[in-house]
Design a protein around this motif. Sequence first.
Motif, PDB file in Angstrom:
ATOM      1  N   ALA A 177       0.810  -1.225   0.000  1.00  0.00           N
ATOM      2  CA  ALA A 177       0.000   0.000   0.000  1.00  0.00           C
ATOM      3  C   ALA A 177       0.841   1.273   0.000  1.00  0.00           C
ATOM      4  O   ALA A 177       0.340   2.356   0.266  1.00  0.00           O
ATOM      5  CB  ALA A 177      -0.953  -0.004   1.188  1.00  0.00           C
ATOM      6  N   ASP A 218      -0.579   4.182  -2.089  1.00  0.00           N
ATOM      7  CA  ASP A 218      -1.777   4.769  -1.503  1.00  0.00           C
ATOM      8  C   ASP A 218      -1.449   5.653  -0.300  1.00  0.00           C
ATOM      9  O   ASP A 218      -2.031   6.718  -0.129  1.00  0.00           O
ATOM     10  CB  ASP A 218      -2.775   3.689  -1.092  1.00  0.00           C
ATOM     11  N   GLN A 226      -5.430  14.938   2.479  1.00  0.00           N
ATOM     12  CA  GLN A 226      -5.997  14.042   1.473  1.00  0.00           C
ATOM     13  C   GLN A 226      -7.375  14.538   1.053  1.00  0.00           C
ATOM     14  O   GLN A 226      -7.714  14.517  -0.133  1.00  0.00           O
ATOM     15  CB  GLN A 226      -6.086  12.609   1.999  1.00  0.00           C
ATOM     16  N   ALA A 253      -7.223   7.479  -2.676  1.00  0.00           N
ATOM     17  CA  ALA A 253      -6.452   6.345  -2.154  1.00  0.00           C
ATOM     18  C   ALA A 253      -7.359   5.536  -1.244  1.00  0.00           C
ATOM     19  O   ALA A 253      -8.258   6.078  -0.600  1.00  0.00           O
ATOM     20  CB  ALA A 253      -5.228   6.822  -1.381  1.00  0.00           C
ATOM     21  N   PHE A 254      -7.132   4.246  -1.190  1.00  0.00           N
ATOM     22  CA  PHE A 254      -7.878   3.344  -0.307  1.00  0.00           C
ATOM     23  C   PHE A 254      -9.379   3.388  -0.569  1.00  0.00           C
ATOM     24  O   PHE A 254     -10.173   3.267   0.355  1.00  0.00           O
ATOM     25  CB  PHE A 254      -7.611   3.667   1.171  1.00  0.00           C
ATOM     26  N   ASP A 290     -12.442   7.933  -2.980  1.00  0.00           N
ATOM     27  CA  ASP A 290     -12.373   8.565  -4.293  1.00  0.00           C
ATOM     28  C   ASP A 290     -13.423   9.648  -4.511  1.00  0.00           C
ATOM     29  O   ASP A 290     -13.647  10.085  -5.630  1.00  0.00           O
ATOM     30  CB  ASP A 290     -12.464   7.503  -5.394  1.00  0.00           C
TER      31      ASP A 290
END
Length: 134
Positions: free
Chosen positions: A33, A36, A95, A102-103, A106
């Motif tokens: 990951a 991400d 973020q 990511a993860f 979205d």
Amino acid sequence: MKPAPKPTTGENIARIGLGAMMSWAGTSHLTFARKDFQAQVPDWFPMDKDFVVLSSGVVELAFGTALLALPKYRKAIGTGLAALYVAIFPGNVSQYAERHDAFGLDTDRKRLIRLFGQPALVAAALKAAGLPNR
């Protein structure tokens, strides 16, 4: 000096659960990951994103392992983990603000909802630490 009270079942569940989660998170930072997690490093942060992800992965792995292997030190470890969750919160806000996917986060809505999980992690870390004192 009075000895620390024996941990409650809830404190042990929090300690073991967070220990496993942080061990997994730290390992994922270092492996699958990595990309991400770079999305959570703010664009304005003055360090290489990959370095931040790798070093935070090592720290998270250390916290996870310590929570699992050193229950006698749960107060210090849990308090330190709560502080880590507070320290990395700006990355979660970034973020959201910078709209990094990511993860599965979205959409702005998903990224915003995720922000409310951070106080829960802080509370769980303090619970694992046995705080507030009974």
